[in-house]
Structures are given as structure tokens and as C-alpha cells.
Design a protein around this motif. Structure first.
Motif, PDB file in Angstrom:
ATOM      1  N   ALA A  89      28.044  11.401  33.556  1.00 20.89           N
ATOM      2  CA  ALA A  89      26.682  11.181  33.076  1.00 20.89           C
ATOM      3  C   ALA A  89      25.755  11.205  34.283  1.00 20.89           C
ATOM      4  N   VAL A  90      24.737  12.060  34.268  1.00 21.09           N
ATOM      5  CA  VAL A  90      23.904  12.237  35.454  1.00 21.09           C
ATOM      6  C   VAL A  90      22.422  12.170  35.092  1.00 21.09           C
ATOM      7  N   ASN A  91      21.635  11.889  36.132  1.00 21.67           N
ATOM      8  CA  ASN A  91      20.178  11.980  36.063  1.00 21.67           C
ATOM      9  C   ASN A  91      19.750  12.699  37.342  1.00 21.67           C
ATOM     10  N   ILE A  92      19.305  13.944  37.195  1.00 22.52           N
ATOM     11  CA  ILE A  92      18.876  14.739  38.343  1.00 22.52           C
ATOM     12  C   ILE A  92      17.406  15.083  38.146  1.00 22.52           C
ATOM     13  N   ASP A  93      16.550  14.531  39.019  1.00 26.73           N
ATOM     14  CA  ASP A  93      15.107  14.747  38.925  1.00 26.73           C
ATOM     15  C   ASP A  93      14.582  14.460  37.520  1.00 26.73           C
ATOM     16  N   GLY A  94      15.094  13.384  36.908  1.00 25.15           N
ATOM     17  CA  GLY A  94      14.607  12.960  35.592  1.00 25.15           C
ATOM     18  C   GLY A  94      15.276  13.633  34.423  1.00 25.15           C
ATOM     19  N   VAL A  95      16.139  14.625  34.655  1.00 32.86           N
ATOM     20  CA  VAL A  95      16.864  15.295  33.566  1.00 32.86           C
ATOM     21  C   VAL A  95      18.200  14.594  33.375  1.00 32.86           C
ATOM     22  N   GLN A  96      18.392  14.014  32.203  1.00 34.11           N
ATOM     23  CA  GLN A  96      19.631  13.310  31.907  1.00 34.11           C
ATOM     24  C   GLN A  96      20.522  14.165  31.015  1.00 34.11           C
ATOM     25  N   LEU A  97      21.787  14.224  31.362  1.00 33.44           N
ATOM     26  CA  LEU A  97      22.736  14.980  30.546  1.00 33.44           C
ATOM     27  C   LEU A  97      24.143  14.513  30.847  1.00 33.44           C
ATOM     28  N   THR A  98      25.066  15.022  30.042  1.00 35.08           N
ATOM     29  CA  THR A  98      26.489  14.759  30.246  1.00 35.08           C
ATOM     30  C   THR A  98      27.165  16.069  30.601  1.00 35.08           C
ATOM     31  N   ALA A  99      28.100  15.995  31.502  1.00 34.22           N
ATOM     32  CA  ALA A  99      28.851  17.186  31.895  1.00 34.22           C
ATOM     33  C   ALA A  99      30.333  16.861  31.934  1.00 34.22           C
ATOM     34  N   HIS A 100      31.147  17.855  31.588  1.00 35.19           N
ATOM     35  CA  HIS A 100      32.589  17.756  31.762  1.00 35.19           C
ATOM     36  C   HIS A 100      32.983  18.689  32.896  1.00 35.19           C
ATOM     37  N   ALA A 149      36.263  20.374  34.814  1.00 40.87           N
ATOM     38  CA  ALA A 149      37.704  20.626  34.775  1.00 40.87           C
ATOM     39  C   ALA A 149      38.138  21.216  36.101  1.00 40.87           C
ATOM     40  N   GLN A 150      39.161  20.644  36.691  1.00 36.13           N
ATOM     41  CA  GLN A 150      39.720  21.183  37.926  1.00 36.13           C
ATOM     42  C   GLN A 150      40.996  21.935  37.599  1.00 36.13           C
ATOM     43  N   HIS A 151      41.064  23.182  38.024  1.00 34.47           N
ATOM     44  CA  HIS A 151      42.240  23.994  37.754  1.00 34.47           C
ATOM     45  C   HIS A 151      42.536  24.840  38.990  1.00 34.47           C
ATOM     46  N   ASP A 152      43.726  24.649  39.513  1.00 31.72           N
ATOM     47  CA  ASP A 152      44.103  25.261  40.777  1.00 31.72           C
ATOM     48  C   ASP A 152      43.063  24.861  41.817  1.00 31.72           C
ATOM     49  N   GLU A 153      42.428  25.828  42.487  1.00 30.37           N
ATOM     50  CA  GLU A 153      41.432  25.503  43.501  1.00 30.37           C
ATOM     51  C   GLU A 153      40.015  25.550  42.951  1.00 30.37           C
ATOM     52  N   PHE A 154      39.863  25.792  41.651  1.00 30.03           N
ATOM     53  CA  PHE A 154      38.544  25.959  41.044  1.00 30.03           C
ATOM     54  C   PHE A 154      38.124  24.723  40.247  1.00 30.03           C
ATOM     55  N   TYR A 155      36.806  24.617  40.075  1.00 26.91           N
ATOM     56  CA  TYR A 155      36.195  23.615  39.209  1.00 26.91           C
ATOM     57  C   TYR A 155      35.325  24.352  38.192  1.00 26.91           C
ATOM     58  N   SER A 156      35.368  23.939  36.932  1.00 32.83           N
ATOM     59  CA  SER A 156      34.489  24.479  35.897  1.00 32.83           C
ATOM     60  C   SER A 156      33.608  23.350  35.384  1.00 32.83           C
ATOM     61  N   VAL A 157      32.297  23.584  35.353  1.00 32.24           N
ATOM     62  CA  VAL A 157      31.330  22.563  34.967  1.00 32.24           C
ATOM     63  C   VAL A 157      30.706  22.956  33.623  1.00 32.24           C
ATOM     64  N   TYR A 158      30.905  22.119  32.619  1.00 33.00           N
ATOM     65  CA  TYR A 158      30.365  22.349  31.279  1.00 33.00           C
ATOM     66  C   TYR A 158      29.240  21.341  31.045  1.00 33.00           C
ATOM     67  N   ARG A 159      28.020  21.835  30.835  1.00 35.26           N
ATOM     68  CA  ARG A 159      26.870  20.957  30.635  1.00 35.26           C
ATOM     69  C   ARG A 159      26.594  20.762  29.149  1.00 35.26           C
ATOM     70  N   SER A 160      26.170  19.564  28.785  1.00 37.33           N
ATOM     71  CA  SER A 160      25.853  19.290  27.381  1.00 37.33           C
ATOM     72  C   SER A 160      24.608  20.033  26.927  1.00 37.33           C
ATOM     73  N   ASN A 161      23.759  20.479  27.855  1.00 35.69           N
ATOM     74  CA  ASN A 161      22.525  21.169  27.468  1.00 35.69           C
ATOM     75  C   ASN A 161      22.583  22.663  27.736  1.00 35.69           C
ATOM     76  N   GLN A 162      23.793  23.212  27.945  1.00 39.22           N
ATOM     77  CA  GLN A 162      23.843  24.640  28.235  1.00 39.22           C
ATOM     78  C   GLN A 162      23.482  25.438  26.993  1.00 39.22           C
ATOM     79  N   VAL A 163      22.726  26.506  27.230  1.00 42.37           N
ATOM     80  CA  VAL A 163      22.192  27.312  26.131  1.00 42.37           C
ATOM     81  C   VAL A 163      23.194  28.353  25.680  1.00 42.37           C
ATOM     82  N   HIS A 164      23.988  28.862  26.611  1.00 45.97           N
ATOM     83  CA  HIS A 164      24.949  29.900  26.294  1.00 45.97           C
ATOM     84  C   HIS A 164      26.359  29.404  26.589  1.00 45.97           C
ATOM     85  N   ALA A 165      27.312  29.894  25.803  1.00 48.69           N
ATOM     86  CA  ALA A 165      28.690  29.458  25.990  1.00 48.69           C
ATOM     87  C   ALA A 165      29.255  29.920  27.322  1.00 48.69           C
ATOM     88  N   ASP A 166      28.721  31.034  27.865  1.00 43.19           N
ATOM     89  CA  ASP A 166      29.259  31.533  29.127  1.00 43.19           C
ATOM     90  C   ASP A 166      28.404  31.126  30.321  1.00 43.19           C
TER      91      ASP A 166
END
Length: 673
Positions: free
Chosen positions: A550-561, A563-580
Motif C-alpha cells: 500500500a503506497v502513497n506517492i505524491d498524494g496518489v494512493q494505490l495498492t500494488a502486488h 511478484a519476484q521470479h528468478d531475477e525479475f520483479y513484476s509490479v501490478y498496480r490496482s489503478n493500471q488501465v491496461h492489462a499489459d
């Protein structure tokens, strides 16, 4: 009703049948190959029997092994699912010989519809409308070419024993005919052991509308309305919906009655699907009948309120149909989107690999997910690359479509390339929302669906930097608790330095670009940070609970998940407009000047794991740019590798029939000066 049944399939359909049988008090037996030893359907069943090697020809397609598994466990019936042996008349006959009930139609019905040519003849005699075409036994290429020339291009070549888009090619001119015929016959022989072809006139703007029929052993028959399956790639469906948009009651009744007429013409029993091409003027033509349950059956269940797998079990055990036609009604609208391990940007090429992270949308009365995988599972090169079916329902099409796009945005899967983003952009585009559907939808609206990837934002980079700091804190806190020395200064995560700002610097690599994110611990406000990204300063705070932040960045509050896989991280935002629009990054390691590049110039590499099917040119042969060089097969699909430029093939590194690992060099190629 049966006491115990065996499911001669795998994946999501096996899981579905097991769950329905359990609900009915019926015990289940799963079968599995080497690749599926730890698969979900194996763990769900009451019993499981190993039947052979990973390749389907060594396990799931072996009639004797499946029959022996049923006899060994005392199963009274076998549910074939779809694919594999589900439309195999010899398997149906083998079940009968061993006094095992085949949960499906009789052998005669499978045989009647097993050949597309014979099926056309039967349907024509029964008065079901047909598309103009050649369905004869003479398979001389010249005969097929002459038939195509006579009916006029474009035409569609189809394997008579085929299904699922295998052994099928569109031909737009006579000059393309020979290459298309050779490819279709080769693919059909590989998939079905039969390369017999038929030719049909190709309608340029048809819709693919199919009718779900059900017949019992007492001559009762009903149709459970229609599904629109027009949106396809490689002649395979990817989004289906029910009911079909724009369908009138008169047309629905006419198509439904024609479907029942088709089923009764072959004394059908059980679940079946009669597929039609629906032209712009309302004319419809019989295409084929699938003598099994279809992948897209959940949309019919969602709008009718009926469990079609339960119907299958009851009808196979001799019970009459649960409903008459007058009792069936349509309630609301449903969509199904097929989640595949494939790369839409690379001609929908199948991919294989491990599902490193999986967090699907929450299921409810509006959202249903049929799947046979869990996080950590491998999507194998040996089977179809479908991961899951995402099914949504609501009161009308607009609401159901909104639920579909929302669910696709929420579908979190990391570790491999999927079509989730593509499905979202397809479902969200204006022509699809307006139901302007036909079987050429994807090609026609390519620019709308395959939009440029969204630019990486400063906000996304700040989110990644904040996660790394919070993750360090979480790990150190756990370490502090484990060590029992909570006051030790070595667990401090404030990046304290004497006479310097408390800051940490991360180098994040997103695709081929490296970005620097500086996280400064704000000493004036506890729990706050200043993030320096692309010469911008953002103020942030956040809390991390395992993968959820749960974050607040410059007044924008949202939740993100995250996922760490191998050497990569994937960030999924609750306010993302597109699935990709999910950001994937890794923390870049210092460049120590080590060059691990190798001289791959002049070579071509395998785009996937697979099997070499055919070498189409000879070593030393000169070719032109775009000429077909070889054919690979993986996950039931063929992929042709073509010359990248004018030049000459020097050496092939694999022979036909050999297994090839993705990324391997296939041949040496010399570009012409």
C-alpha cells in the motif's frame, strides 16, 4: 448413476469433471503422463494412474493404456473431456468391448462426423444448409486445385479429420495453392494421422456461431442456445460469448432446429456442438459438428444455469434430459477469454516455461476461472498452451464486457509470456464493444488491438524503488526476529552514513534500458522517503505485507502486488488501465567489462522448444527473402522459419523428427552481397 468414472484427459477439463462428479457423489480416477505427475487434476481426483511418457502419443492417446487404467481401478465409465480420444471412434468401440460406458455419443455418430467430407454429405441429405465446396474422395492435388479455381478464391483448405484449426489454410490465389496444400496436409498428418483434405468457398465476413445441442437415449433433444465464436487466431477461438449479439428469436429458433436436425440425422446422444457460418444477410451454413463438449461450454452454462458436465453423466447413465426445450431460458450475457502461454506480438507463437507467480481475479457469481494449473507449474511443450478460461457473467452484454476487461486487468501471472494484455486490448477496443464481429476481426482491427506499449512512467520507477527499500526492511525485520537481537545496529535499514544523506541508489533495468532511482530516507518525517527519478523528486510512504504494498506517492494512493521470479520483479498496480501495463524490471548488476556475446551473425535460432518437422531447402541452395526454409512444430502448432534476406543456406543443424530447444541455432545462413 455411476459409482466411479475415469477422466481420460488433463488440464482444466479434467479438473472440471472431477469437481462436478464429486458434487454428484461420484468417485473419480485421473490418468497422467510423466509431465503431469504433479498436475492439479492428479491431486484433485480420488485415484490417479500413470499411463506413460510426456508425449501424448505415449500416454493420453494410447487407447489400451487408458482402458487398462479403467479396468484396474474398477471405473464403470470414461469421460474423454475434449481433445485426445474424445472423438475417437476406435476408443469408443474399445470401451464398449470392455463393458465400460463411454460418456459421449455412440461410435456411429463419431464416425459420421469424424470425416468433414462425409459429414457434409449427411447434412446435405438431411436438408441442413452447406457452404459450397469440394468434399470428394479424389485427393489428387490437381483435382483440389481445379475445384478451388472453379469456385473462385479465396478458398479454405480443411483437414477432413481435423479440428481446432489444425490442418487448415486460407488460400487467396492460385499461386499460393501448392504451398498451402502441402502445409495443411503435413500438419493434418502430424496431428491426426490423416492428410485427406476438403475445399470450401471462404466467406470473407462471416460470423462463427455454434449451437449447443443435447440428446438422450430416449430420443429427446434440445438446444441450449448459441455462442458467438467469431474472434479467432490461427482458426482457433480465443473469446467466445453467449448469446450471440444481434440474434433474433426467429434466427435463433431456425439455427437451433437445424442443429437438432443435424444431431438426429446421426442418432446422436450426449453433448454436441453444431457449428455454423452466419453470413451478413442472415444466411447460415453448416460447418461441422463436434461430437464432444466444447472448450467454450461455460458461457452456455452461465446464461442457462445448467451444468452440462452433470447432464453428460446423467445422460450416459441412461437418465432422460433434465429439461425440455420450453424449460430453457436465457439469463444475462457471458464471455469466455482463453488465457494462453503465447506471444501475440510474434504471430501468437506458443511458449513454454514455468508459471513463477499466479494471482488470478477473485471468483464470484460474476467471475469463474476454469484452470488446471497453479503457481510453480510448467506449461509443457507437449500439450496445448492454454493456461485457463476466464469466464464472466452479468445482466447484459455491456456489463459483462466491463467485468471481462476488469478481470483481465486483475489477472496477475508472471514468469512467461501470455496473451492476457492482448485479450484486454481486444475486448476493450471500440469495434468489439460495438459487437462488429466476424472471423477476420483480429486482422481487420490489428492497429487498434496491437497498440504500442505504454511508456514507462516516473511513477512506475518510483514504485519499484520504494518496493526494494520496503522489501529490505521486511527481510531485515524478519532476520531481527529470527536472531533475537532486536537492538542490534546491524539491522538498521535507514541507510545511515556519517555526514551524508541517508540514501540508497538502485539501477533498474527495464527491457534494454537502465534507470537510476535514488531513495532518500526523510529524517524530518518518520516512514517517508524522497525518491529521485529522472530528475524529479517525489515524496512517498508505503507499507509492505508479503507481496502486497500500500503506497502513497505524491498524494496518489494505490495498492500494488509485486511478484519476484528468478531475477525479475513484476509490479501490478490496482489503478493500471491496461492489462499489459505491468512493469517488469530487474536490479542491474555492475558492468565488469565481460563480453559474453557470441558470434551468432548469419544464423537463425529456434523461436520455441519443439520438433523439427521438415527441411524445405537443400544445403547450398540460394533463396530469396521470405522463402520458407524449415518447419517446426510445438504445442500442436506449426511454425515456418523463413529467410531473413536473399542468401544461401549453408548447413542445417537438425534433422526432421529431432527435438529442438528454444534459442538453439537451426541453420547457418549466408547473406548475399
Amino acid at each position: 448413476m455411476f459409482d466411479k468414472i475415469l477422466i481420460a484427459n488433463r488440464g482444466e477439463i479434467a479438473c472440471r469433471v472431477i469437481r462436478t462428479a464429486r458434487k454428484m457423489g461420484v468417485r473419480t480416477v485421473a490418468v497422467y503422463s510423466d509431465a503431469d505427475q504433479n498436475a492439479l487434476h492428479v491431486s484433485l481426483a480420488d485415484e490417479a494412474v500413470h499411463i506413460g511418457g510426456s508425449a501424448s502419443r505415449d500416454s493420453y492417446l494410447c487407447v489400451d493404456k487408458v482402458i487398462n487404467a479403467a479396468l484396474k481401478t474398477g471405473a464403470q465409465a470414461i469421460h474423454p473431456g475434449y481433445g485426445f480420444l474424445s472423438e475417437n471412434a476406435a476408443f469408443c468401440d474399445a470401451c464398449a468391448q470392455h463393458n465400460i460406458t463411454f460418456i459421449g455419443p455412440p461410435k456411429s455418430a463419431i464416425e459420421a462426423m469424424g470425416s468433414k467430407s462425409a459429414a457434409k454429405q449427411i447434412m446435405g441429405d438431411a436438408g441442413v444448409p452447406l457452404v459450397p465446396g469440394y468434399h470428394g474422395e479424389d485427393q489428387d492435388p490437381q483435382v483440389l486445385r481445379n475445384a478451388s479455381n472453379d469456385m473462385g478464391y479465396p478458398v479454405l483448405l480443411k483437414a477432413t479429420a481435423g479440428g481446432g484449426g489444425k490442418g487448415m489454410r486460407q488460400v487467396w490465389s492460385e499461386s499460393e495453392f501448392d504451398e498451402a496444400l502441402a502445409a495443411a496436409k503435413r500438419e493434418s498428418l502430424n496431428a491426426f494421422g490423416d492428410d485427406t483434405m476438403l475445399v470450401e468457398k471462404y466467406l470473407t465476413q462471416p460470423r462463427h456461431v455454434e449451437i449447443q445441442v443435447f440428446c438422450d437415449q430416449h430420443k429427446n433433444a434440445v438446444y441450449l442456445f448459441e455462442r458467438d465464436c467469431s474472434v479467432q487466431r490461427r482458426h482457433q477461438k480465443i473469446i467466445e460469448e453467449a448469446p450471440a449479439p444481434g440474434m433474433t428469436e426467429a434466427l435463433r429458433s431456425a439455427m437451433g432446429e437445424a442443429a437438432i436436425q443435424a444431431a438426429q440425422a446421426i442418432d446422436y446422444e450426449g453433448a454436441g456442438t453444431v457449428e455454423f457460418l452466419l453470413d451478413e444477410d442472415g444466411s447460415f451454413y453448416f460447418m461441422e459438428m463436434n461430437t464432444r463438449l466444447q472448450v467454450e461450454h461455460p458461457v452456455t452454462e452461465m446464461i442457462s444455469g445448467q451444468d452440462l458436465v452433470e447432464w453428460q453423466l446423467r445422460v450416459a447413465s441412461g437418465e432422460p434430459l433434465p429439461c425440455q426445450q420450453k424449460d430453457l431460458t436465457i439469463n444475462g450475457h457471458a464471455f469466455e477469454a482463453r488465457i494462453y502461454a503465447e506471444d501475440p506480438s510474434n504471430d501468437f507463437l506458443p511458449v513454454s516455461g514455468r508459471i513463477a507467480y499466479l494471482n488470478p481475479p477473485k471468483e464470484s457469481e460474476y467471475v469463474r476461472i476454469d484452470t488446471g494449473v497453479v503457481a510453480g507449474d510448467e506449461v509443457s511443450v507437449f500439450y496445448d498452451p492454454m493456461i485457463a478460461k476466464l469466464v464472466v457473467w452479468d445482466e447484459d452484454r455491456d456489463r459483462a464486457l466491463s467485468r471481462l476487461t476488469k478481470a483481465l486487468r486483475e489477472y496477475q501471472l508472471a514468469g512467461m509470456t501470455t496473451n492476457i494484455g492482448f485479450l484486454h486490448d481486444l475486448a476493450a477496443c471500440k469495434p468489439f464493444r460495438a459487437a462488429e464481429l466476424d472471423t477476420g476481426f483480429i486482422e481487420k482491427h490489428h492497429a487498434l488491438i496491437f497498440r504500442p506499449m505504454p511508456e514507462l512512467s516516473t511513477f512506475d520507477l518510483a514504485l519499484a524503488g520504494l518496493y526494494l527499500v520496503l522489501s529490505q526492511q521486511q527481510q531485515n525485520e524478519q532476520h531481527r526476529l529470527n536472531r533475537g537481537d532486536a537492538t542490534s545496529p546491524w539491522h538498521d535499514t535507514s541507510a545511515w552514513r556519517s555526514g551524508e544523506p541517508n540514501q540508497q541508489s538502485f539501477h533498474l533495468q527495464v527491457e534494454e534500458t537502465e534507470h537510476r532511482v535514488v531513495v532518500i530516507h526523510d529524517s524530518s518525517e518518520s516512514g517517508f522517503y524522497q525518491l529521485l527519478v529522472n530528475d524529479q523528486v517525489l515524496k512517498a510512504q508505503g507499507q509492505l505485507n508479503n507481496h502486497e504494498m500500500a503506497v502513497n506517492i505524491d498524494g496518489v494512493q494505490l495498492t500494488a502486488h509485486v511478484a519476484q521470479h528468478d531475477e525479475f520483479y513484476s509490479v501490478y498496480r490496482s489503478n493500471q488501465v491496461h492489462a499489459d501495463s505491468t512493469m517488469q524490471f530487474k536490479v542491474a548488476t555492475p558492468d565488469l567489462g565481460i563480453d559474453d556475446a557470441h558470434g551468432a551473425a548469419g544464423s537463425l535460432t529456434a523461436p520455441m522448444n519443439g520438433t523439427m518437422v521438415a527441411l524445405l531447402v537443400e544445403p547450398g541452395q540460394s533463396v530469396k527473402k521470405g522463402d520458407a526454409l524449415l518447419v517446426m512444430e510445438a504445442m500442436k502448432m506449426e511454425h515456418t522459419v523463413k529467410a531473413p534476406a536473399d542468401g544461401q543456406v549453408d548447413t542445417f543443424f537438425y534433422k526432421a523428427g529431432e527435438l529442438v530447444e528454444g534459442g538453439s541455432e537451426l541453420l547457418a545462413f549466408n547473406v548475399s552481397e
